[in-house]
Design a protein around this motif. Sequence first.
Motif, PDB file in Angstrom:
ATOM      1  N   GLU A  39      -4.221   8.384  -6.165  1.00 28.40           N
ATOM      2  CA  GLU A  39      -3.266   7.343  -5.763  1.00 28.40           C
ATOM      3  C   GLU A  39      -3.982   6.135  -5.182  1.00 28.40           C
ATOM      4  O   GLU A  39      -3.652   4.992  -5.474  1.00 28.40           O
ATOM      5  CB  GLU A  39      -2.300   7.907  -4.720  1.00 28.40           C
ATOM      6  CG  GLU A  39      -1.213   8.780  -5.326  1.00 28.40           C
ATOM      7  CD  GLU A  39      -0.365   9.457  -4.261  1.00 28.40           C
ATOM      8  OE1 GLU A  39       0.527  10.206  -4.647  1.00 28.40           O
ATOM      9  OE2 GLU A  39      -0.615   9.232  -3.051  1.00 28.40           O
ATOM     10  N   MET A  40      -4.997   6.418  -4.350  1.00 22.31           N
ATOM     11  CA  MET A  40      -5.749   5.351  -3.700  1.00 22.31           C
ATOM     12  C   MET A  40      -6.466   4.486  -4.739  1.00 22.31           C
ATOM     13  O   MET A  40      -6.388   3.267  -4.701  1.00 22.31           O
ATOM     14  CB  MET A  40      -6.757   6.006  -2.745  1.00 22.31           C
ATOM     15  CG  MET A  40      -7.313   5.136  -1.665  1.00 22.31           C
ATOM     16  SD  MET A  40      -6.088   4.499  -0.536  1.00 22.31           S
ATOM     17  CE  MET A  40      -5.746   5.833   0.554  1.00 22.31           C
ATOM     18  N   GLN A  85      -1.811   8.536   5.498  1.00 19.93           N
ATOM     19  CA  GLN A  85      -1.025   7.342   5.852  1.00 19.93           C
ATOM     20  C   GLN A  85      -1.790   6.430   6.798  1.00 19.93           C
ATOM     21  O   GLN A  85      -1.723   5.212   6.688  1.00 19.93           O
ATOM     22  CB  GLN A  85       0.301   7.762   6.482  1.00 19.93           C
ATOM     23  CG  GLN A  85       1.332   8.126   5.418  1.00 19.93           C
ATOM     24  CD  GLN A  85       2.704   8.339   6.010  1.00 19.93           C
ATOM     25  OE1 GLN A  85       2.821   8.832   7.120  1.00 19.93           O
ATOM     26  NE2 GLN A  85       3.722   7.978   5.267  1.00 19.93           N
ATOM     27  N   MET A 143      -4.146   2.372  -6.653  1.00 22.80           N
ATOM     28  CA  MET A 143      -3.654   1.248  -5.866  1.00 22.80           C
ATOM     29  C   MET A 143      -4.649   0.079  -5.906  1.00 22.80           C
ATOM     30  O   MET A 143      -4.265  -1.069  -6.091  1.00 22.80           O
ATOM     31  CB  MET A 143      -3.441   1.699  -4.434  1.00 22.80           C
ATOM     32  CG  MET A 143      -2.902   0.627  -3.532  1.00 22.80           C
ATOM     33  SD  MET A 143      -2.827   1.239  -1.859  1.00 22.80           S
ATOM     34  CE  MET A 143      -4.448   0.842  -1.292  1.00 22.80           C
ATOM     35  N   ALA A 147      -4.035  -1.748   4.628  1.00 28.25           N
ATOM     36  CA  ALA A 147      -3.088  -2.864   4.709  1.00 28.25           C
ATOM     37  C   ALA A 147      -3.585  -3.888   5.718  1.00 28.25           C
ATOM     38  O   ALA A 147      -3.460  -5.091   5.514  1.00 28.25           O
ATOM     39  CB  ALA A 147      -1.706  -2.348   5.105  1.00 28.25           C
ATOM     40  N   ARG A 160      -4.879   5.969   6.776  1.00 29.07           N
ATOM     41  CA  ARG A 160      -5.820   5.207   5.956  1.00 29.07           C
ATOM     42  C   ARG A 160      -5.115   4.028   5.287  1.00 29.07           C
ATOM     43  O   ARG A 160      -5.660   2.937   5.195  1.00 29.07           O
ATOM     44  CB  ARG A 160      -6.474   6.100   4.916  1.00 29.07           C
ATOM     45  CG  ARG A 160      -7.559   5.359   4.182  1.00 29.07           C
ATOM     46  CD  ARG A 160      -8.499   6.235   3.444  1.00 29.07           C
ATOM     47  NE  ARG A 160      -9.180   7.180   4.319  1.00 29.07           N
ATOM     48  CZ  ARG A 160     -10.108   8.028   3.886  1.00 29.07           C
ATOM     49  NH1 ARG A 160     -10.462   8.017   2.628  1.00 29.07           N
ATOM     50  NH2 ARG A 160     -10.686   8.868   4.714  1.00 29.07           N
ATOM     51  N   ARG A 161      -3.881   4.257   4.835  1.00 26.80           N
ATOM     52  CA  ARG A 161      -3.134   3.160   4.218  1.00 26.80           C
ATOM     53  C   ARG A 161      -2.883   2.027   5.210  1.00 26.80           C
ATOM     54  O   ARG A 161      -2.946   0.851   4.853  1.00 26.80           O
ATOM     55  CB  ARG A 161      -1.803   3.666   3.675  1.00 26.80           C
ATOM     56  CG  ARG A 161      -1.962   4.368   2.347  1.00 26.80           C
ATOM     57  CD  ARG A 161      -0.718   5.128   1.968  1.00 26.80           C
ATOM     58  NE  ARG A 161      -1.061   6.123   0.964  1.00 26.80           N
ATOM     59  CZ  ARG A 161      -0.974   5.907  -0.343  1.00 26.80           C
ATOM     60  NH1 ARG A 161      -0.502   4.768  -0.789  1.00 26.80           N
ATOM     61  NH2 ARG A 161      -1.346   6.829  -1.190  1.00 26.80           N
ATOM     62  N   VAL A 175       0.821  -1.217   0.000  1.00 26.84           N
ATOM     63  CA  VAL A 175       0.000   0.000   0.000  1.00 26.84           C
ATOM     64  C   VAL A 175       0.854   1.266   0.000  1.00 26.84           C
ATOM     65  O   VAL A 175       0.334   2.369   0.094  1.00 26.84           O
ATOM     66  CB  VAL A 175      -0.973   0.054   1.204  1.00 26.84           C
ATOM     67  CG1 VAL A 175      -1.924  -1.114   1.188  1.00 26.84           C
ATOM     68  CG2 VAL A 175      -0.210   0.115   2.516  1.00 26.84           C
ATOM     69  N   LEU A 179       3.470   2.159   2.192  1.00 23.39           N
ATOM     70  CA  LEU A 179       3.933   2.752   3.446  1.00 23.39           C
ATOM     71  C   LEU A 179       5.440   2.556   3.551  1.00 23.39           C
ATOM     72  O   LEU A 179       5.927   1.456   3.331  1.00 23.39           O
ATOM     73  CB  LEU A 179       3.269   2.057   4.646  1.00 23.39           C
ATOM     74  CG  LEU A 179       1.837   2.428   4.974  1.00 23.39           C
ATOM     75  CD1 LEU A 179       1.303   1.434   6.011  1.00 23.39           C
ATOM     76  CD2 LEU A 179       1.740   3.844   5.510  1.00 23.39           C
TER      77      LEU A 179
END
Lengths: 264, 279, 291
Positions: C183-184, C150, C187, C157, C152-153, C132, C134
């Motif tokens: 970006e989200m 972050q 991904m 994950a 949220r990432r 994701v 990080l």
Amino acid sequence: MDKMLLGRYINGDSLIHRMDPRGKLFLSFYFIVIVFLCNNWETYVLMTAMVMLFVKLSDISLGFFIKGVRPLIWLILFTVLLQIFFSSGGHVYWHWGPFTVTDSGMTNGVFVFCRFVLIIFMSTLLTLTTTPIEISDGLELLLKPLTKIKVPVYEIALMLSIALRFVPTLMDETTKIMNAQRARGVNFGEGNLIKQIKSVIPLLIPLFVSSFNRAEDLATAMEARGYHGGEGRTKYRKQEWKRNDTIAVILFVVLTIALVVLRK
Amino acid sequence: MNGIIDIKDLCFRYSQENEKLDLSHIDLHVNEGEWLAIIGHNGSGKSTLAKAIDGLIEPEAGEVFIDGEKLTDKSLWNIRKKIGMVFQNPDNQFVGADVEGDVAFGLENQGIEREEMHARVKKALEVVDMQNFAKHEPVRLSGGQKQRVAIAGVLALRPKIVIFDESTSMLDPEGRLQIISLIRQMNQIEGFTVISITHDIDEASLADRVIVIDDGQIIDDSLPEKLFQKGEQLIDIGLDVPYPQRLKLELKKRGIQIPAEYMDEESMVNWLCRSILKN
Amino acid sequence: MSIHIEKLNYVYQSGTPFSHRALTDVSLDIADGSYTAIIGHTGSGKSTLLQHLNGLLKPTAGTLTVAGNKITPETKNKELNELRRHVGFIFQFPEAQLFEETVLKDIAFAPKNFGKSDEEAEDLAAKMAELVGLPASVLQNSPFELSGGQMRRVAIAGVLAMEPQILVLDEPTAGLDPKGRLEMMEMFERLHQQQNLTIILVTHQMNDVANYADHVLVMEEGRLIADSTPQEVFSDPKWLKGHHLGLPQTTAFAAKLADKGVPFKNLPLTEEQLAAQLAELLAGKGDEQHG
């Protein structure tokens, strides 16, 4: 939690809904006191009739009141059974060891049952017909004399009203977080005690964090809207004492006299 | 010339341990009746700037003047009367138990008489079209409705400046459009000076002027149509551009020649129609 | 891992004075490896439907079969747990679920619950953190020290670490800035492509539906009112308007051009499609002029 009925307001415009919350609050407490004056069939019948009259006047179906009794039913039955098995006096129907069932025991059981139900009905009536904010406003006004002895009644009332306002929001939040953690494999309310306590941590920590964030946001918003303590504030809502409220008080005075006359 | 807001060399940091300033040497001048949009990615410092204007945070250096009056501990409450703020999270700014109670909260704080309060609350709710919800509790309202109540709360206080701090970012498309049109109405019909902090490009493009904040600094200050010409640069710092600009970039990639000046949606549609359907 | 739903009904607080019907006779199929978007207004029943996919709610009537697990009103709560292994659920504002002392521990939480050893779970967590995006340097930090994006990432994950075959996303980009949003979504697209994840996305962003989904479900008042492809659904702006739903920006823009007489073969859904068609039209015009 959705099944929790006590404390849920039902919108309406009945005679009872329109009463002054101060009056309702005071009379509800007063009712609980005078229920204890009842000690024979006549007095219980009178009180039951009164409560039924109020229920009728509230325009809320009896079902809601009966639902209010349900969560306490085991406590009630337990107390009733105590009365039935351990009272003495009168005709003995049955006897075994420490247990005795007498006719006065039976009567007492019925009375205790009635007392519980009457009190629950009356407090349910208060919460079903009065919004939480009216209750908190009513309390503030009833307690106002305490400001003289430096009790911060105003701040307490504001705290209470904000707390009440956030109850549904936080209940939603709790459901959301529980769902999120369930989806990550947490089983709430399963397994042994240690497991259960452990499963609460992933719920409590996020709930605390989010409540703190909310509190901070709320404090900023309140400050931006000029809140700086209770001093010099005016009140938007007014509670009006109407003719009906006076009538209700008189009714309760008469009721008290009747109880005193009728009781043994 | 004195503006309604004048900020001179403002610096701020959240914690003394931070090496970098969270707001760095901000100079800003806002005219009365202007609609200023502040854009920037999350964490750029745009909301911090809004809080500095309302005295909700204490700057490390610099001065803020509101309507000619310097912001100090003493003038704070008087200055806050001139500024209304609508925040991001609809739930976390709803103080009252019901709609009218919430609109009245600010009025109660100012010690306004009850009669006057009732009149102002009623009027404010009419402006935001929430008069039929006066007795509703917040649980029974949508996010957009709660934001309208927050706006009514500001209107009732009759400030000079209204700051919208990402007020549309948590709403669904319908709620978002309603709030944007209300912001427009407040600026153009009610005559408030409006500052809207946003990353919604539709909201920013309606403003008279847009400033871009990045890393706690103002890096651009221009008319929206000027700003949006810099399509790719904006995308690079994490912002969006209006749709016609994006389409332009896409067409350029395919070797199509398009006039360089900014086009809004209507002029882009017209230009394309003319080019395709001519003769 | 396909999903099959038949005559699903759900009533909230059934049997109380507050009972309220949220889903009525919903039947649908979601194919293995597909990317399904669910659209509809707040209160249309979208969330209720999603919660069934993960066994958070049990049907009042009807059945659903998710990854071979059949759920009926009679299904025991224990069996629902089995379902949750296969379905990863990313809630709205998922950062609200973080609670562990470190990022790594938080990501490893779900796999541990589903029976992985501490070591396996943490290996998996490190892998997912990388997936994701990080940085490894934050893994030992408290998740509460990170920026919103972050956090949220980390939460995402933490769901991916269950290695689900189906991923349910409830407005995953709400509250992010434009760059973060893009970006989200990119991904998730990568996960969909590379790991063949079945994705179910609930969103108000019609652009995302146009850009990523291959299957669209439209909900209204607890009923499924359309079950189709993005092309199909967005080709009828009038129908969408009638149901108070928007169009992707591109389609809305193209519809305006079409109204003025620009001849489109079909209404485009994405910028690339529109630009390609326009380029063709403009070039065609150019040819004629030269000829």
